[in-house]
Every structure is written in structure tokens, then in C-alpha cells.
Design a protein around this motif. Structure first.
Motif, short mmCIF file in Angstrom:
data_model
loop_
_atom_site.label_atom_id
_atom_site.label_comp_id
_atom_site.label_asym_id
_atom_site.label_seq_id
_atom_site.Cartn_x
_atom_site.Cartn_y
_atom_site.Cartn_z
N LEU A 51 -16.88 -40.71 13.64
CA LEU A 51 -16.46 -42.01 13.13
C LEU A 51 -15.37 -42.63 14.00
O LEU A 51 -15.36 -43.85 14.21
CB LEU A 51 -15.93 -41.85 11.70
N LEU A 52 -14.46 -41.80 14.51
CA LEU A 52 -13.34 -42.31 15.29
C LEU A 52 -13.67 -42.54 16.75
O LEU A 52 -12.89 -43.17 17.47
CB LEU A 52 -12.16 -41.33 15.18
N GLN A 53 -14.80 -42.03 17.21
CA GLN A 53 -15.14 -42.14 18.63
C GLN A 53 -15.28 -43.59 19.05
O GLN A 53 -14.96 -43.95 20.19
CB GLN A 53 -16.45 -41.38 18.90
N GLY A 54 -15.76 -44.45 18.14
CA GLY A 54 -15.90 -45.87 18.48
C GLY A 54 -14.57 -46.52 18.80
O GLY A 54 -14.48 -47.34 19.73
N MET A 55 -13.51 -46.16 18.08
CA MET A 55 -12.18 -46.70 18.37
C MET A 55 -11.67 -46.20 19.71
O MET A 55 -11.03 -46.95 20.47
CB MET A 55 -11.21 -46.30 17.25
N VAL A 56 -11.96 -44.94 20.02
CA VAL A 56 -11.55 -44.40 21.33
C VAL A 56 -12.24 -45.17 22.46
O VAL A 56 -11.61 -45.55 23.46
CB VAL A 56 -11.86 -42.90 21.41
N MET A 57 -13.54 -45.39 22.32
CA MET A 57 -14.28 -46.13 23.36
C MET A 57 -13.77 -47.55 23.49
O MET A 57 -13.72 -48.11 24.59
CB MET A 57 -15.77 -46.11 23.01
N LEU A 58 -13.41 -48.16 22.35
CA LEU A 58 -12.88 -49.53 22.40
C LEU A 58 -11.57 -49.58 23.17
O LEU A 58 -11.36 -50.47 24.01
CB LEU A 58 -12.67 -50.05 20.97
N VAL A 71 -5.64 -43.00 18.54
CA VAL A 71 -6.57 -42.94 17.41
C VAL A 71 -6.24 -41.77 16.49
O VAL A 71 -6.31 -41.89 15.26
CB VAL A 71 -8.01 -42.85 17.93
N PHE A 72 -5.87 -40.65 17.08
CA PHE A 72 -5.55 -39.47 16.27
C PHE A 72 -4.31 -39.71 15.40
O PHE A 72 -4.28 -39.30 14.23
CB PHE A 72 -5.33 -38.27 17.18
N LEU A 73 -3.28 -40.36 15.95
CA LEU A 73 -2.09 -40.65 15.15
C LEU A 73 -2.40 -41.65 14.04
O LEU A 73 -1.87 -41.53 12.92
CB LEU A 73 -0.98 -41.19 16.06
N ASP A 98 -12.26 -33.59 24.00
CA ASP A 98 -13.22 -32.90 24.86
C ASP A 98 -14.66 -33.28 24.54
O ASP A 98 -15.57 -32.47 24.71
CB ASP A 98 -13.04 -31.38 24.71
N SER A 99 -14.89 -34.50 24.06
CA SER A 99 -16.24 -34.91 23.67
C SER A 99 -17.20 -34.86 24.86
O SER A 99 -18.34 -34.40 24.74
CB SER A 99 -16.21 -36.31 23.07
N SER A 100 -16.74 -35.31 26.04
CA SER A 100 -17.63 -35.31 27.20
C SER A 100 -17.95 -33.89 27.65
O SER A 100 -19.10 -33.59 28.03
CB SER A 100 -16.99 -36.08 28.36
N LYS A 101 -16.97 -32.97 27.58
CA LYS A 101 -17.22 -31.58 27.96
C LYS A 101 -18.22 -30.92 27.00
O LYS A 101 -19.12 -30.20 27.43
CB LYS A 101 -15.91 -30.80 27.97
N ILE A 102 -18.05 -31.18 25.71
CA ILE A 102 -18.97 -30.61 24.72
C ILE A 102 -20.37 -31.16 24.92
O ILE A 102 -21.37 -30.42 24.86
CB ILE A 102 -18.45 -30.90 23.30
N ARG A 103 -20.48 -32.46 25.18
CA ARG A 103 -21.79 -33.07 25.40
C ARG A 103 -22.45 -32.50 26.64
O ARG A 103 -23.65 -32.19 26.64
CB ARG A 103 -21.65 -34.58 25.50
N ASP A 104 -21.70 -32.38 27.74
CA ASP A 104 -22.27 -31.82 28.97
C ASP A 104 -22.71 -30.37 28.77
O ASP A 104 -23.74 -29.94 29.31
CB ASP A 104 -21.24 -31.90 30.11
N TRP A 105 -21.93 -29.60 28.00
CA TRP A 105 -22.30 -28.21 27.74
C TRP A 105 -23.61 -28.13 26.97
O TRP A 105 -24.46 -27.28 27.26
CB TRP A 105 -21.18 -27.54 26.96
N MET A 106 -23.79 -29.02 26.00
CA MET A 106 -25.03 -29.00 25.22
C MET A 106 -26.22 -29.46 26.06
O MET A 106 -27.32 -28.92 25.93
CB MET A 106 -24.88 -29.88 23.98
N VAL A 107 -26.00 -30.45 26.92
CA VAL A 107 -27.09 -30.98 27.75
C VAL A 107 -27.60 -29.93 28.72
O VAL A 107 -28.79 -29.91 29.08
CB VAL A 107 -26.61 -32.24 28.49
#
Length: 361
Positions: free
Chosen positions: A51-58, A73-75, A179-188
Motif C-alpha cells: 500500500l505504501l509503495q505508491g507513496m515511495v514511488m511518488l 513514508v515510514f515515519l 529492499d523491495s528491488s532486491k526482493i523482487r530481483d531475488w524472486m525473478v
């Protein structure tokens, strides 16, 4: 029969990525069904991070560094969590306790009103029917009281679970965001190189589900806040509790609004009777529902979830029966996932087959 089955398997599972996708979906649902209770904090953190990833990308599109966007975003998330558990939850809990304390008085008033019905409408209802109805209702209230007592006695384990969630979930949300990009790359890395079908399913599913979940959370907050303000202005008893009920009712289309009407009408009747105040309360509630359905929903859900009402109701019943509240919350996204898979699978497999180079003789 065997040829039909072989043809079906060849059509839908002739490509490696189709088999991998089926295994991934089956494994994912199996893990949630059998280990969902143990992995609940992990799944909750994953959903909140999504849910919060969209705010991070923005914020990153505004040229903010990744680490700074995540911390911002986390705070904000921690601030909202603190407001929820510091203000909203205690207020709702206090009003809920007051309501349970008032239930005996409400029950007595209701019984007095019912006992006058045989005098006013002797042709429609008899005194025996009223007594039977009162006894049935008293039994149900007794069971409700026993349930509340059992829940209060078991409150210590529930408090421990809440503390575990309050500690683990924010930590998980932070690492999922950072670490969203690292987790995504690991799954890919564990997926096939050719994943046209998976990409098509993921693109449609991500667009639909992200729009739905984020829009639904915003809708719950807006509808609940507007309901609380309106009910507080009207001086309705248990305004915060009713606002939570109305806000959560938007999770179940076609049914939630009708179900939420019952407690609002009952509390309004006990507070004012069939007077002008009660009529104003019901009119205000009807206006809130009309604005939600005709203004707020079209604005929030720019990418409409195109599902038949029968499919939506079936998804709510199935997933709600499997996973309770979270099953109801994710019923429409999960139904959208199934629809994306069903629509993309034959087309994706055929496209992959047509794009494959001819075999050498």
C-alpha cells in the motif's frame, strides 16, 4: 476421454512458464491456507508495504533519494499507526463497552414496546408470539454476553498478539520498502527467462489490485471520518463505533451498506424514537451512502474492477469463509487475479507458441 484431457493439458501447460505459474499460484495459496496463521505478521507487513509503495514511488519521481523517500513514508506510517491506537481504538473501545452496558436497558424498553403490539394489532400478532420472540431474543443476548465474557477472559493472549504485531509489522514494512528491488530481483532469478504470460498476468493484476486496495483504504478512511463528523454533529450515541461500522461496510459491496443500516436505525430508535431526529439521521446516512457510491467510488477507482455482481458476492463468500476479515478485504482483488489468469492464460500460451521458432527436423 484421455485424448480430451491430453489436449487440455497440451493447450494450457505446453510451455514452461505456464507450468511454473500454476505451481507458483498453487504453492502461494497452499502456504496462505495452511500457514496463514503463523505467517500473519509477515503477510500483514507485505500488504502494508504494498500500500505504501505508491507513496515511495511518488516521492522518488520528485527526485528524492530512495532511502529518504522510504524513511519519510515510514515515519508517516508510524504517525498514522500511533494516531490509530492512541485515539481511535480507545474511543471505539470505550463506546463499545458503554453499548454493552446499555444493552439490558435497551432490551427492557424493546420488550415493553413489543408487549403493546397485541393491544394495537390483535389481528396480526398475539401475546404468545410476542413472548416467544422475547424469549428467543433473550437467549441470543445471553449467548452474546457469554461470548463477550469469554473474549474478555482470553484478552491476555490477544494483547500479546497485538504487541507482537506492533513490534514486528513496522519492522517488516520498513525492510519491504527499503529492499523491495532486491526482493523482487531475488524472486525473478527463480523464474523462467521467457515469461511473457507471467508478465501479462502480473501487469493486469498489479494495476487492478493496487488501484483497488489503495482506493479501498482511502474510501474506508473518508467514509468513516465523514460519518463520525456527521453523527457527532447530530449528537448520535456511539458515533465513533457506528463510524467504524460504516467505514468497514464498504468492504462488502451491495451487502455492507444494508447491514450497517440496522445498528444505525436501532440506536437512533432507542435514542429518539420515531421522531424528526431519527428521520434526519437516516436521511444523512442515505446521503453519505449516495455520495460514496456515485462520487467517491468513481473518483478513487479510476481503473474499474470489471466483475459481475454474482462473481463479487461469490468471492466474498468463498474467501471470507476461508480467511475471515482479510478474506473479505481481499475478495475482489483475488477474484481479479483469477480473472486475469483465466483471460491471459490461453492467449499467453498461444502467443508464446506462435512466437516460438520452428523445431529443426
Amino acid at each position: 476421454m484421455l485424448k480430451v484431457f491430453q489436449g487440455w493439458v497440451h493447450r494450457y501447460f505446453s510451455q514452461e512458464e505456464a507450468v511454473v505459474l500454476a505451481v507458483v499460484l498453487g504453492l502461494g495459496f497452499s502456504i496462505i491456507i495452511f500457514f496463514g496463521g503463523m505467517l500473519a505478521p509477515l503477510l500483514t507487513g507485505l500488504v502494508l508495504a504494498y500500500l505504501l509503495q505508491g507513496m515511495v514511488m511518488l516521492l522518488k519521481r520528485w527526485h528524492m533519494p530512495h532511502w529518504l523517500a522510504v524513511w519519510t513514508v515510514f515515519l508517516l506510517f508510524l504517525g498514522g499507526l500511533g494516531a490509530l491506537f492512541g485515539v481511535v481504538v480507545p474511543l471505539v473501545w470505550k463506546q463499545m463497552l458503554n453499548l454493552f452496558n446499555e444493552l439490558p436497558r435497551m432490551s427492557n424498553e424493546w420488550q415493553d414496546q413489543l408487549m403493546h403490539l397485541p393491544e394495537r394489532y390483535p389481528a396480526l400478532v398475539s401475546e404468545e408470539q410476542i413472548v416467544r420472540m422475547i424469549n428467543t431474543a433473550s437467549g441470543e443476548l445471553g449467548q452474546l454476553g457469554q461470548w463477550v465474557l469469554s473474549q474478555s477472559l482470553a484478552s491476555l493472549p490477544m494483547l500479546v498478539n497485538i504487541l507482537v504485531y506492533l513490534v514486528l509489522v513496522p519492522i517488516l514494512v520498513f525492510f519491504f520498502l527499503m529492499d523491495s528491488s532486491k526482493i523482487r530481483d531475488w524472486m525473478v532469478n527463480y523464474l523462467p527467462r521467457e515469461r511473457r504470460l507471467m508478465s501479462e498476468v502480473w501487469t493486469e493484476m498489479n494495476q487492478q489490485i493496487a488501484n483497488y486496495i489503495r482506493g479501498k483504504v482511502v474510501e474506508i478512511i473518508i467514509v468513516g471520518a465523514v460519518t463520525y463528523v456527521c453523527f457527532a454533529i447530530l449528537k448520535v450515541n456511539y458515533a465513533a463505533l457506528l463510524a467504524v461500522v460504516v467505514g468497514l461496510s464498504v468492504l462488502v459491496p451491495y451487502i455492507g451498506a444494508a447491514v450497517a443500516t440496522i445498528p444505525i436505525a436501532l440506536i437512533g430508535l432507542f435514542q429518539w424514537g420515531l421522531g424528526n431526529e431519527f428521520m434526519v439521521l437516516m436521511i444523512v446516512y442515505a446521503v453519505i451512502q449516495a455520495l460514496d457510491g456515485n462520487v467517491l467510488v468513481p473518483v478513487l477507482f479510476s481503473e474499474a474492477v470489471n466483475l459481475h455482481p454474482v462473481a463479487i458476492i461469490a468471492a466474498v463468500l468463498i474467501f471470507g469463509g476461508l480467511w475471515g476479515f482479510w478474506g473479505i478485504f481481499f475478495a475482489i482483488p483475488l477474484a481479479t487475479l483469477f480473472k486475469a489468469v483465466l483471460y491471459a492464460w490461453p492467449k499467453g500460451v498461444e502467443a508464446v507458441s506462435e512466437g516460438a521458432p520452428p523445431e529443426e527436423e
